[in-house]
Every structure is written in C-alpha cells, then in structure tokens.
Design a protein around this motif. Sequence first.
Motif, PDB file in Angstrom:
ATOM      1  N   UNK A 222       0.762  -1.249   0.000  1.00 29.34           N
ATOM      2  CA  UNK A 222       0.000   0.000   0.000  1.00 29.34           C
ATOM      3  C   UNK A 222       0.787   1.290   0.000  1.00 29.34           C
ATOM      4  N   UNK A 223       2.115   1.167  -0.231  1.00 26.98           N
ATOM      5  CA  UNK A 223       2.974   2.361  -0.279  1.00 26.98           C
ATOM      6  C   UNK A 223       4.010   2.232  -1.385  1.00 26.98           C
ATOM      7  N   UNK A 224       4.518   3.392  -1.824  1.00 28.00           N
ATOM      8  CA  UNK A 224       5.690   3.391  -2.691  1.00 28.00           C
ATOM      9  C   UNK A 224       6.906   3.276  -1.771  1.00 28.00           C
ATOM     10  N   UNK A 225       7.699   2.203  -1.948  1.00 31.14           N
ATOM     11  CA  UNK A 225       8.834   2.006  -1.037  1.00 31.14           C
ATOM     12  C   UNK A 225      10.178   2.356  -1.688  1.00 31.14           C
ATOM     13  N   UNK A 226      10.176   2.504  -3.022  1.00 28.39           N
ATOM     14  CA  UNK A 226      11.427   2.854  -3.694  1.00 28.39           C
ATOM     15  C   UNK A 226      11.075   3.490  -5.041  1.00 28.39           C
ATOM     16  N   UNK A 227      11.825   4.522  -5.429  1.00 29.90           N
ATOM     17  CA  UNK A 227      11.635   5.124  -6.748  1.00 29.90           C
ATOM     18  C   UNK A 227      12.981   5.271  -7.418  1.00 29.90           C
ATOM     19  N   UNK A 242      11.133  -9.793  -3.259  1.00 33.31           N
ATOM     20  CA  UNK A 242      11.291 -10.218  -1.869  1.00 33.31           C
ATOM     21  C   UNK A 242      12.165  -9.251  -1.070  1.00 33.31           C
ATOM     22  N   UNK A 243      13.184  -8.701  -1.733  1.00 39.46           N
ATOM     23  CA  UNK A 243      14.075  -7.746  -1.077  1.00 39.46           C
ATOM     24  C   UNK A 243      13.274  -6.584  -0.498  1.00 39.46           C
ATOM     25  N   UNK A 244      12.359  -6.062  -1.330  1.00 33.61           N
ATOM     26  CA  UNK A 244      11.569  -4.904  -0.898  1.00 33.61           C
ATOM     27  C   UNK A 244      10.551  -5.301   0.161  1.00 33.61           C
TER      28      UNK A 244
END
Length: 250
Positions: A222-227, A242-244
């Motif tokens: 439910x969130x952007x964790x990396x751009x 899986x890393x994220x």
Amino acid sequence: MLRIENLQASIEDSPILKGLNLAMEPGEVHAIMGPNGSGKSTLSKVLAGDEGYTVTGGKVEFDGQDLFAMEPEERARSGLFMGFQYPVEIPGVSNSYFLKAALNAARRARGEEEIDPVSFLKLVRERAQWVGLDDSLLKRAVNSGFSGGEKKRNEIFHLTVLEPKLAILDETDSGLDIDALKAVAEGVNRMRSEQRSFLLITHYQRLLSYIEPDYVHVMVNGRIVRSGGKELAQELEDSGYSLFEDEEAA
Ligand code: ADP
Ligand code: MG
Ligand code: MG
C-alpha cells in the motif's frame, strides 16, 4: 499533472493504501511495479472513483484540480483515461458509438464542437490501424466476446482516439502475446507527448522493454517504497520483490 499525497484507502474497513505519495509532471511516463496484492489495482480504482473503495486520508490533485471533488464522469471528460485489468463489456452499445459519445463529451468539456461523422470515421480507422485492431470490432458491442488480447488492443485504441491528458493503465500487459504487447506499446509510444502523461501499472518488467518509463516506483503493502529510473525495473526482474518486502517488514 498528478500529485498524490499520503493517500489512504480501504475496502470494507480493511486498509489497503497506507500513505501513498506520487508526483507526475506533464510528458512523463511513470511505472508502478509491485507484487500481487500490494494495492496497485486499488490505487487505479480509487483514482477512477470506484464506489467500492473508501478514501480515508490524503489528497489527489489532477491537472491542478481536487480529483476527489470531481464525479467519475467529470474526471474522464477532463482528460483522465483509465484502462483496467479486466475491461468491462457493454452489451448493446457498439464500440464506435461508445467512443464517439466519449470523445464528444471530452470535446464539449474543452469547449470544442462535436466531431463530424466523416472526421470521426477517418480518425477511428487510422487509430485502429495503429494498434492492429480489426475494423469489424468497431461495430461490435464494447468488449463483448472480445478475446483478452482484443480487449487490451481496444483499450489502447480508445486511448489513441480520446487523446487524454493522463492515462493510467492497470496490467495492460497481462495475458498478452508478444504481437498484442507490441501493438499496445506502439499505441502508447505514438501518443507520448510533452503534454501527456502515463502511469503504467504492472507486475512484470516485460512491457517496460517496449515502453521506456522515465521513472519506476516499487509498491509494497500500500505504499511506494522505492523510486528510481528505468534501471530499477531491470533490478526488480533480477532480484524479485522479496528484497523490498523484507525491507518493508523490517
Ligand atoms: P494488486 O493489484 O497489487 O494485485 P489489489 O489492489 O487488487 O492488488 O489488492 C490489494 C489487496 O486488497 C489484496 O490484499 C486484496 O486481497 C484486497 N482486496 C481487493 N479487492 C477486495 C475486495 N473487494 N474486498 C476485500 N479485499 C479486497
Ligand atoms: Mg493482482
Ligand atoms: Mg491488480
């Protein structure tokens, strides 16, 4: 073009979007990638104004306007195009009739006259060719009995005729064979311009080797964790999500 701030949304009291942020400028192509169940389709449905979802926090600006203050039809007329993972069938309404009504609604909203029948015919024939959509599908009821690939080609065909300001495409690549995938990419690439933006939502990297995004975002829970830039898509292809997911859990 689009500014999403701390967006939170629920389905039947379960929180799905948990503080999502995203900003897109005119002319940019962004991709959101993420594992199944991360909330990608929820995001597209909330932006479309689907009544099954409750916005519980945050705000969204589309082209300088408060998106949630606009009715779903008004969003479409104002130049927001949504392509869904499972395109709806509209029995009894021909594809070309539907498209003409949608195009004229958008033109009226821009203060333009309705398109004349000859120009409309010329336009739809040209754009159908761009995406390799068979002419016979223009007369058929919208998506009724269309194959999965035909539905996705039809979706992009609608995009090329309606010429929206912002197109959000949810899993347009899912279930497509390579020819249909290339046709879809061709339609999008021909429509890229300095004024128009695209948000491509996808689980796989595949589409992004045909449509090169300016930015890639990873969505987890439910969130952007990396751009990052387009290289992030390749990184995901190599490492998986899986890393994220582990980072998010930590
Ligand atoms: P994605 O498109 O990233 O695969 P979705 O947005 O479809 O994810 O789903 C996000 C989460 O919301 C999932 O956990 C899914 O099970 C849940 N969900 C989706 N639709 C409903 C619904 N109608 N009722 C309850 N939960 C739902
Ligand atoms: Mg899914
Ligand atoms: Mg989905």
